[in-house]
Scaffold this active site. Structure first.
Site, mmCIF file in Angstrom:
data_model
loop_
_atom_site.group_PDB
_atom_site.id
_atom_site.type_symbol
_atom_site.label_atom_id
_atom_site.label_comp_id
_atom_site.label_asym_id
_atom_site.label_seq_id
_atom_site.Cartn_x
_atom_site.Cartn_y
_atom_site.Cartn_z
ATOM 1 N N GLU A 59 -4.453 -9.274 3.399
ATOM 2 C CA GLU A 59 -5.366 -8.991 4.504
ATOM 3 C C GLU A 59 -6.620 -9.863 4.504
ATOM 4 O O GLU A 59 -7.035 -10.339 5.554
ATOM 5 C CB GLU A 59 -5.774 -7.504 4.488
ATOM 6 C CG GLU A 59 -4.652 -6.550 4.809
ATOM 7 C CD GLU A 59 -3.836 -6.114 3.605
ATOM 8 O OE1 GLU A 59 -3.089 -5.140 3.728
ATOM 9 O OE2 GLU A 59 -3.946 -6.746 2.522
ATOM 10 N N GLU A 119 0.827 -1.206 0.000
ATOM 11 C CA GLU A 119 0.000 0.000 0.000
ATOM 12 C C GLU A 119 0.864 1.260 0.000
ATOM 13 O O GLU A 119 0.536 2.236 -0.671
ATOM 14 C CB GLU A 119 -0.951 -0.026 1.191
ATOM 15 C CG GLU A 119 -2.015 -1.105 1.021
ATOM 16 C CD GLU A 119 -3.006 -1.145 2.156
ATOM 17 O OE1 GLU A 119 -4.066 -0.521 2.004
ATOM 18 O OE2 GLU A 119 -2.702 -1.779 3.180
#
Length: 182
Positions: free
Chosen positions: A140, A119
């Protein structure tokens, strides 16, 4: 401007260039200390017009930035909240701040960039990944959580919603060649 005294990376300043080398042993975990360092770095960069470009690389030969500190995830709330009451995570705020610094930011990736590390790479203006070395992943969902650093929306803007969902929901590694095809 001072680019010293960071705990999780080292900075070397040249003419117009700042090289930031992640060095947070043993595996460059993206923890609160790293996020505070990055937030402080963004603050310095916001006021420094002598630096034109920032290159982020890693001292670890196999890991650029691993992922967000899994131990810290235990402190996250498990209760559902109305959308309008949700505040951005610190990771998301730092990624957003770094994506808005006046310098060009480049992620030079020669190892794993997973979860929060991926990210953060997406928050940079450009990403250069070494063939045969770089691996990306959003893991995730496999852990029962959602990406919380703004990477899902950045990825959707960069590769399209369908491919972003495939990457996020699939929780599989992809390499530099696959990233280039996206």
């Amino acid at each position: 401007m001072s680019y010293q005294d960071f705990k999780t990376f080292k900075c070397v300043q040249g003419e117009g260039l700042l090289t930031v080398t992640f060095d947070n042993p043993p595996v460059n975990i993206q923890d609160h200390v790293m996020l505070h360092d990055l937030d402080r770095l963004a603050g310095v960069l916001e006021g420094d017009r002598s630096v034109k470009c920032v290159v982020f690389d890693s001292a670890h030969p196999e890991i650029w930035v691993a992922h967000y500190d899994i131990v810290a995830l235990k402190d996250m709330s498990t209760k559902a909240k109305p959308r309008e009451s949700i505040e951005p995570s610190f990771l998301q705020s730092v990624c957003e701040r770094m994506s808005n610094v006046p310098q060009a930011t480049i992620a030079k990736i020669e190892g794993f960039a997973r979860g929060g590390g991926h990210e953060f790479a997406l928050a940079c203006d450009m990403r250069f990944a070494a063939r045969g070395k770089a691996k990306f992943m959003q893991m995730e969902v496999a852990m029962g959580i959602l990406p919380c650093g703004g990477g899902a929306s950045r990825m959707a803007r960069q590769v399209g919603l369908g491919k972003a969902l495939e990457i996020i929901l699939g929780a599989q590694d992809f390499d530099a060649d696959e990233a280039e095809r996206l």
